[in-house]
Design a protein around this motif. Structure first.
Motif, PDB file in Angstrom:
ATOM      1  N   THR A  24       8.549  19.289  58.687  1.00  0.00           N
ATOM      2  CA  THR A  24       8.117  20.810  58.219  1.00  0.00           C
ATOM      3  C   THR A  24       6.934  20.896  57.726  1.00  0.00           C
ATOM      4  O   THR A  24       5.978  21.442  57.942  1.00  0.00           O
ATOM      5  CB  THR A  24       9.149  21.230  57.400  1.00  0.00           C
ATOM      6  OG1 THR A  24      10.601  21.111  58.075  1.00  0.00           O
ATOM      7  CG2 THR A  24       9.007  22.640  56.942  1.00  0.00           C
ATOM      8  N   GLU A  25       6.646  19.999  56.801  1.00  0.00           N
ATOM      9  CA  GLU A  25       5.327  19.763  55.977  1.00  0.00           C
ATOM     10  C   GLU A  25       4.111  19.482  56.863  1.00  0.00           C
ATOM     11  O   GLU A  25       3.126  19.981  56.508  1.00  0.00           O
ATOM     12  CB  GLU A  25       5.603  18.831  54.886  1.00  0.00           C
ATOM     13  CG  GLU A  25       5.348  19.066  53.511  1.00  0.00           C
ATOM     14  CD  GLU A  25       5.255  17.873  52.616  1.00  0.00           C
ATOM     15  OE1 GLU A  25       4.441  17.297  52.264  1.00  0.00           O
ATOM     16  OE2 GLU A  25       6.643  17.475  52.224  1.00  0.00           O
ATOM     17  N   ALA A  26       4.537  18.769  57.887  1.00  0.00           N
ATOM     18  CA  ALA A  26       3.414  18.301  58.772  1.00  0.00           C
ATOM     19  C   ALA A  26       2.997  19.445  59.847  1.00  0.00           C
ATOM     20  O   ALA A  26       2.175  19.542  60.770  1.00  0.00           O
ATOM     21  CB  ALA A  26       3.815  17.154  59.518  1.00  0.00           C
ATOM     22  N   GLY A  27       3.862  20.651  59.803  1.00  0.00           N
ATOM     23  CA  GLY A  27       3.717  21.746  60.525  1.00  0.00           C
ATOM     24  C   GLY A  27       4.402  22.041  61.661  1.00  0.00           C
ATOM     25  O   GLY A  27       4.141  22.716  62.601  1.00  0.00           O
ATOM     26  N   PHE A  28       5.364  21.231  62.067  1.00  0.00           N
ATOM     27  CA  PHE A  28       6.319  21.222  63.083  1.00  0.00           C
ATOM     28  C   PHE A  28       7.681  21.866  62.645  1.00  0.00           C
ATOM     29  O   PHE A  28       7.695  22.497  61.601  1.00  0.00           O
ATOM     30  CB  PHE A  28       6.639  19.807  63.506  1.00  0.00           C
ATOM     31  CG  PHE A  28       5.569  18.934  64.063  1.00  0.00           C
ATOM     32  CD1 PHE A  28       4.886  19.288  64.710  1.00  0.00           C
ATOM     33  CD2 PHE A  28       5.156  17.599  63.200  1.00  0.00           C
ATOM     34  CE1 PHE A  28       3.437  18.439  65.071  1.00  0.00           C
ATOM     35  CE2 PHE A  28       4.258  16.874  63.217  1.00  0.00           C
ATOM     36  CZ  PHE A  28       3.150  17.180  64.199  1.00  0.00           C
ATOM     37  N   GLU A  29       8.733  22.267  63.604  1.00  0.00           N
ATOM     38  CA  GLU A  29       9.482  22.847  63.309  1.00  0.00           C
ATOM     39  C   GLU A  29      10.755  22.053  63.617  1.00  0.00           C
ATOM     40  O   GLU A  29      10.754  21.550  64.718  1.00  0.00           O
ATOM     41  CB  GLU A  29       9.591  24.414  64.051  1.00  0.00           C
ATOM     42  CG  GLU A  29      10.700  25.214  63.704  1.00  0.00           C
ATOM     43  CD  GLU A  29      10.521  26.563  64.727  1.00  0.00           C
ATOM     44  OE1 GLU A  29       9.416  27.080  64.744  1.00  0.00           O
ATOM     45  OE2 GLU A  29      11.616  26.957  65.231  1.00  0.00           O
ATOM     46  N   VAL A  30      12.197  22.249  62.827  1.00  0.00           N
ATOM     47  CA  VAL A  30      13.200  21.497  62.938  1.00  0.00           C
ATOM     48  C   VAL A  30      14.169  22.420  64.349  1.00  0.00           C
ATOM     49  O   VAL A  30      14.365  23.634  63.876  1.00  0.00           O
ATOM     50  CB  VAL A  30      13.908  21.169  61.801  1.00  0.00           C
ATOM     51  CG1 VAL A  30      15.386  20.622  62.270  1.00  0.00           C
ATOM     52  CG2 VAL A  30      13.420  20.338  61.213  1.00  0.00           C
ATOM     53  N   ALA A  31      14.385  21.937  65.320  1.00  0.00           N
ATOM     54  CA  ALA A  31      14.952  22.829  66.438  1.00  0.00           C
ATOM     55  C   ALA A  31      16.590  22.687  65.999  1.00  0.00           C
ATOM     56  O   ALA A  31      17.209  23.603  66.234  1.00  0.00           O
ATOM     57  CB  ALA A  31      14.704  22.318  67.903  1.00  0.00           C
ATOM     58  N   GLY A  32      16.916  21.598  65.516  1.00  0.00           N
ATOM     59  CA  GLY A  32      18.250  21.204  65.077  1.00  0.00           C
ATOM     60  C   GLY A  32      18.446  19.948  64.826  1.00  0.00           C
ATOM     61  O   GLY A  32      17.599  19.084  64.892  1.00  0.00           O
ATOM     62  N   GLU A  33      19.837  19.456  64.652  1.00  0.00           N
ATOM     63  CA  GLU A  33      20.128  18.108  64.227  1.00  0.00           C
ATOM     64  C   GLU A  33      21.297  17.519  64.892  1.00  0.00           C
ATOM     65  O   GLU A  33      22.349  18.443  65.184  1.00  0.00           O
ATOM     66  CB  GLU A  33      20.356  18.272  62.707  1.00  0.00           C
ATOM     67  CG  GLU A  33      19.341  18.416  61.896  1.00  0.00           C
ATOM     68  CD  GLU A  33      19.724  18.287  60.359  1.00  0.00           C
ATOM     69  OE1 GLU A  33      20.605  17.435  59.786  1.00  0.00           O
ATOM     70  OE2 GLU A  33      18.706  18.937  59.592  1.00  0.00           O
ATOM     71  N   LYS A 109       5.158   9.819  56.376  1.00  0.00           N
ATOM     72  CA  LYS A 109       4.896  11.066  56.832  1.00  0.00           C
ATOM     73  C   LYS A 109       3.703  11.001  57.703  1.00  0.00           C
ATOM     74  O   LYS A 109       3.730  11.623  58.782  1.00  0.00           O
ATOM     75  CB  LYS A 109       4.320  12.150  55.617  1.00  0.00           C
ATOM     76  CG  LYS A 109       4.205  13.317  55.843  1.00  0.00           C
ATOM     77  CD  LYS A 109       3.643  14.176  54.776  1.00  0.00           C
ATOM     78  CE  LYS A 109       2.747  15.239  55.328  1.00  0.00           C
ATOM     79  NZ  LYS A 109       2.279  16.107  54.374  1.00  0.00           N
ATOM     80  N   ASP A 110       2.440  10.442  57.336  1.00  0.00           N
ATOM     81  CA  ASP A 110       1.277  10.173  58.346  1.00  0.00           C
ATOM     82  C   ASP A 110       1.733   9.818  59.649  1.00  0.00           C
ATOM     83  O   ASP A 110       1.191  10.043  60.695  1.00  0.00           O
ATOM     84  CB  ASP A 110       0.177   9.463  57.424  1.00  0.00           C
ATOM     85  CG  ASP A 110      -0.258  10.238  56.590  1.00  0.00           C
ATOM     86  OD1 ASP A 110      -0.038  11.450  56.354  1.00  0.00           O
ATOM     87  OD2 ASP A 110      -1.084   9.832  55.539  1.00  0.00           O
ATOM     88  N   LYS A 111       2.349   8.389  59.698  1.00  0.00           N
ATOM     89  CA  LYS A 111       2.770   7.748  60.948  1.00  0.00           C
ATOM     90  C   LYS A 111       3.358   8.721  61.844  1.00  0.00           C
ATOM     91  O   LYS A 111       3.147   8.962  62.791  1.00  0.00           O
ATOM     92  CB  LYS A 111       3.579   6.495  60.270  1.00  0.00           C
ATOM     93  CG  LYS A 111       3.541   5.760  61.420  1.00  0.00           C
ATOM     94  CD  LYS A 111       2.419   4.815  61.665  1.00  0.00           C
ATOM     95  CE  LYS A 111       2.239   4.192  63.120  1.00  0.00           C
ATOM     96  NZ  LYS A 111       0.875   3.961  63.481  1.00  0.00           N
ATOM     97  N   ILE A 112       4.395   9.535  61.298  1.00  0.00           N
ATOM     98  CA  ILE A 112       5.096  10.329  62.181  1.00  0.00           C
ATOM     99  C   ILE A 112       4.713  11.484  62.575  1.00  0.00           C
ATOM    100  O   ILE A 112       4.528  11.777  63.731  1.00  0.00           O
ATOM    101  CB  ILE A 112       6.449  10.940  61.214  1.00  0.00           C
ATOM    102  CG1 ILE A 112       7.305   9.668  60.957  1.00  0.00           C
ATOM    103  CG2 ILE A 112       7.202  11.972  61.886  1.00  0.00           C
ATOM    104  CD1 ILE A 112       8.609  10.091  60.056  1.00  0.00           C
ATOM    105  N   ALA A 113       3.836  12.042  61.771  1.00  0.00           N
ATOM    106  CA  ALA A 113       2.786  13.314  62.398  1.00  0.00           C
ATOM    107  C   ALA A 113       1.807  12.787  63.513  1.00  0.00           C
ATOM    108  O   ALA A 113       1.718  13.405  64.193  1.00  0.00           O
ATOM    109  CB  ALA A 113       1.865  13.809  61.009  1.00  0.00           C
ATOM    110  N   GLU A 114       1.269  11.578  63.333  1.00  0.00           N
ATOM    111  CA  GLU A 114       0.281  11.061  64.107  1.00  0.00           C
ATOM    112  C   GLU A 114       0.978  10.799  65.354  1.00  0.00           C
ATOM    113  O   GLU A 114       0.453  11.146  66.464  1.00  0.00           O
ATOM    114  CB  GLU A 114      -0.344   9.740  63.521  1.00  0.00           C
ATOM    115  CG  GLU A 114      -1.124   9.113  64.098  1.00  0.00           C
ATOM    116  CD  GLU A 114      -1.780   7.506  63.724  1.00  0.00           C
ATOM    117  OE1 GLU A 114      -1.710   6.795  64.439  1.00  0.00           O
ATOM    118  OE2 GLU A 114      -2.065   7.665  62.321  1.00  0.00           O
TER     119      GLU A 114
END
Ligand SMILES: [Mg+2]
Length: 124
Positions: A24-33, A109-114
């Motif tokens: 969320t912080e990286a600018g993506f959206e959680v569609a579900g879990e 966080k950086d690794k995931i966003a990248e």
């Protein structure tokens, strides 16, 4: 173009929560879990997310089986595994199966966003 919608799959509620705030912080959206493979398949078909972050070790259905099932139904599915280094052999199988890559725990966080941007084909 809207935000990249991501389905978070992990048997740990804590990890899903951490991943959720990171993306969320990286600018993506959680569609579900989802908390296991079967739920992941069901939610994937229902929510049609742009990307799946998939844990490997889950009960009763693990991330490998779920990845295979999702890719069988939707060969264009974008699935990133979230796992520990010890799962190397499994990751080779998953790559062969069509998974887009993996993120190792503990993740940053950086690794995931990248990695997500890489898979979605955006500039990093
Ligand atoms: Mg797990």
């Amino acid at each position: 173009m809207g935000k990249t919608r991501i389905l978070l799959v992990d048997d740990s509620t804590y990890i899903r929560t951490v991943l959720g705030s990171i993306i969320t912080e990286a600018g993506f959206e959680v569609a579900g879990e989802a908390a296991d493979g079967e739920e992941a398949i069901r939610k994937y078909m229902h929510l049609k997310p742009d990307l799946v972050l998939m844990d490997v070790i889950m009960e009763p259905m693990n991330g490998m089986e779920a990845t295979k099932a999702i890719l069988d139904k939707d060969p264009d599915a974008k699935i990133l595994m979230v796992t520990v280094l010890e799962d190397k052999d499994i990751l080779v199988d998953l790559a062969r199966m069509g998974a887009k890559g993996y993120i190792t725990k503990p993740f940053s966080k950086d690794k995931i966003a990248e990695k997500i941007k890489e898979v979605m084909g955006e500039d990093v």
